[in-house]
Every structure is written in C-alpha cells, then in structure tokens.
Design an enzyme around this catalytic site. Structure first.
Site: not given
Lengths: 330, 330
Positions: B56, B217
């Site tokens: 991320h 994700h």
C-alpha cells in the site's frame, strides 16, 4: 489501452484544469489558458519559465510556485507548446528583471522556445538554458544530442531557488549552463505507451523484454534486453550514469523517477539498489528524491538521475518550495 | 508480470529499506527493523501508531514524521504486521502520554492490533481508532463492515496534527471516532494485481472491463462493468460516495488517490471531474489532495474520497507535516 480520459482531444485541457483546481493556492491560468503561472508573482525577480509537451505530468506544471517556476506552457501530448503560448507567458511573467527559459533538449521545444524568445526579445531580456541530462548512448537518431529528461527537475529547482534569492538573469544563465555536465539520467521501460490521439503503441515489448535507455516521449531506447531483476536493471542504469557524468565532487543528489505506471514501493526498492551502488562507487549521497515526477504517459518504467552539486547548490535544493508536486520549507 | 523486484521474499524489506534511506531526515528503523519510527520523538506527546500489510506504499511508512505518525509497522504483502511488531512499536514510541493505534478495518489488522494492545496494556495506556471509510455497498463478504482504504490518510493526518498540539489520548480517541461517518471512499480498478509470492492475479479483467468498488488488497469489488469514459466512471464513484456519507456541513476535502499504476495526469483529470460533480451537489471543496498515497501494488485504478471537516479539523489538516509522502508547512 484503458485510461481515465474522456476524449483524446480534451484530455490535456481537462487534466491541466484539474491540476489548477487542486492547487489553486499556488497557481492560476494565464491569459486565454495558454499557460499556467504562479498565483503570486514577485516584482523584480527574474521569471523562470518552462514547458513542453503534455504527458510528462507533474512536470512542468507541478513545479510552478514559490521557489521554482513562474510559468509553464503545456503543448499537446509529446508536442511542444506553440511560440504564441510561450510569448504570452513571457509577457505575463516578466516583472522587470527578465525571463530565463528552461528548455528540454528536443527539436520541437528548442525551436519553439527560440522563436518565442526572438519575438519577445524587443521588449524583454531573455536567456535560455537547454537541459540535456540523458546519457550519451541513448541515441534517438537526433544529432542535436542529449535529451532533457528527469534531471530537468533539478535544474528548475535550483534556478527557481536562486531567482527567489535575487540572482540576476546573467547569473542564473551561468548557473544553469554550469549544471549541464554534472546531471545525468538514464531510463528503462517495461512497457511502451499508447498516445490516445493515434491509438498506436510507440513500441511494443514482450512479457520478458525491457527497453533500456528510453526517453520520456515513448521513443524506443538504445537496446532491447531480456527483463531481469531489479539489481541487474538498476546496476546497469547506475553504472552508465556514473560513467557518463562529470564527477566534480564526492557529494551527490540521487533521484529515482517513475515514468507513470510504476508504484512507489518499486521506486523505493530501486532507490535502495541505486543508493547501494553509488555508495560502493565511493559517493556520498547527500540528498534524495524518489517519486513520479517526469512521466511518459502511463509507461511502466523508471529512471535514475545523479547530480553532483556544490554546497551552495545543495542549499538551493533545500530552499523553500511550494508547488503542486514539490513542497518543503513552506 | 514485470516488476522492479529481486525476489518475492525480499521485496518488502528492500523497499522499506529504500524508503528509510531516502528519508533518513524523518525516519529510522525501530528495534530489529520491526517497524519504522520518527527520528525525533516528542516526549509527553501521545504516540500515533499505524501499520498494515505491505503493498500500500507510501501508506503508512510515508506518513511517519512530524505532525503525523510516530511509528508504522509493515507486514508481508497484504498481510497484517504481527502483534510482536506492534508491541515493539508501542514500547519504543510511547513517551509517557500513551499510544493511539490507527487501524484499517480488516480482520487480520484488527485482530493483531487488538492482541498487541492487550499485551502492552499492562505498561501502556492504549486506545484504538478503527478506520472504515469504504462505501457500504463494497461488500467483501466480510461481516465486519466497511474496509479502511485511502481515507485512512485523512484520519492519520488529523490525529497526528492534534497529537502534536498536545491533545490527550482520550481527546484523540474521541476525535478519531467522530470522523468515521464523515469520510467515505470508493475505488475502481482497470486491472487486477498479481501478488509476487503466489504469482496469481487476484482477479482478471478483459480489455473492456473494469471492477467497481475495489479495496486495496486486490480483492474483487462489488460489480464488474464495461469500461467507460472518465466522466461516467468518476460520476459513479462521486455519486456513491456522496450518497453514503453523513453530510454535516457544506465544506469538504476532496481526495483522488491513485492505486499504484495510474499516472498523475489521469488522476488530475479524474479530480477535475469529481470536483465538478461535488460542486454541482452544492459542496464547497475547501481542500484537495491528488496523488498516489494508498496503493494496491501496481493496480491501475483510483479512488475518490470525500471528507466533511469542521473548521478546527481543516486547521489540523493545514498544520505542518514533514513525512516522506506528505509535507507542508515545514
């Protein structure tokens, strides 16, 4: 070719408008939207003006603001702004101390900025710094020499800070020209890019190929090679850059730039590798920059830029800057 | 799947090391490299700690520094950090005023941060703020509710600024919980992503498809739709976000976030469209953020986040911050 655009014809105008809306504390459109400029001009300061084709964002519009550029002209995708855009920027940005044009070394850009400088020269003092930081071997078939790529950011940051400190036009020209041999960049692409107007991919790469020595206009590089791991790729870039640069001191700025489609995590990994190589070569990396600053549309790829700077130049690098893409100290 | 990595096993460690090297003025590794923390801790200030899976970046390591996070723990790709990493961060970051944990709402993160808080609670005052800014309809099959996505940045910025101003742990907990209904995000993906360990693409999209309602994700979203122009896509995101948020005031922060593989020019174009829609809804967009801050590896895609903030909260947003990814005012 999925991109977040509406039409090929309007994409540049819409993107630049979005940029101006998002950063209206720093920038406004110039007359007839021909360029964007700092919201707050500084009377008596030399104006630093740059520009080039669209598709390289945030360069150059993202560098307009306090401590960097006074105005930036944006052309169509990979196409120079017109002389008319540039003369309008000169007229609006020159507050009396003259204008320094910072131009990436591409035929179209050099020609149009030259033409604009000539047109405006009767009423404005103008100097030009041509940036050609690309490595020598990255042949484009263009006899005009090294291309201006990510290293342009460094030239614009240092000149912008120096202008803010009150340096004269002649001194700025001298500073800019003096940087030329001490900044070198080299890029690698994992994908070609498609220019929306033409729907053509500028070059196509297979799943196990990469293109070494690319610029930022989708042009092919100097060799196609088998895709490899980050250490192998970044060692090649780092070695080539290191061997091509004029090494004037042991202290350097190391800059890993994303070409548009490469995420921050991979850029940091590449920075780690480049940093290790440079330290092994005996360099002291005094400053770093990692991010997506000079792009070639959505190209997956990156470039490594090395710059040898003097203490005075590092102090210009550290000077306050408040732009859409680069901001510190204010 | 061409990425700038060496091995799937070492990519996170190498990337985080590159980040620390590039930003050593702000950050250092914590004990045993279990987390990264601010270089200069502030005694007596509540410590703000976050973390989550890798993939991320720059979230959360890019938010460590003055005015934002005190420490961030990084797990494997898309995998929560361990309780041991988190307790080590608590021990090193707590300078006496307690710790506030900011946790994105995912089972693994919530469980491991809870476990760490329990372990550390005998020696440290700890509170937790769970961030779930994703829109309600973005079902993950997870009954635990809204996922924490790009809006987490806003929560961390405001809490970091408030802690810097001396707010107590109880006040910070209250501030963080109060933000929950006023921040909403929704994302769209043009490509799936491949996790290097598994070499599997989490979902595959055809050349004319897009995935609406994705998280960060690689999980699929709530609907697969035909790819369309930016106006259509961003209107969908903007409308959904606008309809899902608790509208407490007319003044908002609008944030367009890139998911990893989308270049700045497209993000600015999307911002332009989102801004137009929000203004048409009668909102006043007081602040903006456009960039690649909360990624899902190299996913092509973006998210739109809207946050309604009070004047006091805008002042926290404007407060000085000096981190790898977010920097202004210092």
């Amino acid at each position: 070719m999925k991109k977040f655009i509406n039409t090929a014809e309007t994409m540049v105008a819409e993107s630049v408008e979005g940029f101006v809306r998002a950063h209206e504390e720093f920038v406004v459109f110039g007359v007839d939207r021909k360029f964007i400029r700092r919201r707050h001009m500084v009377p008596g300061k030399v104006a630093i003006i740059s520009g080039g084709g669209a598709g390289h964002e945030p360069m150059h519009i993202g560098f307009v603001g306090r401590g960097m550029l006074d105005a930036a002209c944006v052309g169509h995708i990979f196409t120079s702004p017109t002389p008319s855009q540039i003369t309008s920027a000169i007229e609006e940005a020159d507050t009396g101390a003259g204008c320094l044009l910072v131009v990436k070394n591409y035929d179209g850009d050099v020609m149009n900025f030259e033409m604009a400088a000539e047109i405006a020269s009767s009423r404005h003092k103008i100097e030009t710094v041509i940036v050609g930081d690309d490595i020598e071997t990255a042949g484009t078939g263009d006899r005009r020499g090294r291309r201006g790529v990510a290293g342009t950011l460094i030239v614009e940051k240092l000149l912008g800070a120096a202008a803010e400190r009150g340096m004269t036009l002649a001194e700025l020209k001298n500073l800019g020209d003096g940087l030329a041999p001490r900044i070198r960049s080299m890029g690698v692409a994992l994908t070609g890019v498609a220019v929306p107007h033409t729907q053509r991919t500028t070059f196509a790469l297979g799943p196990s190929e990469m293109e070494m020595g690319v610029g930022i206009h989708g042009e092919p590089g100097h060799s196609r090679e088998p895709f490899s791991d980050a250490d192998t790729i970044v060692r090649h870039l780092s070695e080539t850059v290191f061997n091509d640069i004029a090494r004037t001191a042991g202290k350097a700025l190391l800059f890993v730039n994303g070409l548009g489609g490469t995420p921050p995590a991979e850029l940091y990994l590449a920075y780690n590798t480049a940093h290790r190589f440079m330290v092994n070569y005996g360099l002291r990396i005094e400053r770093s920059l990692v991010g997506t600053y000079a792009t070639s549309l959505d190209m997956q790829g990156l470039s490594v830029t090395l710059a040898f700077l003097s203490d005075e130049e590092f102090s210009l690098w550290d000077s306050p800057v408040a732009t859409g893409a680069l901001r510190w100290g204010c």
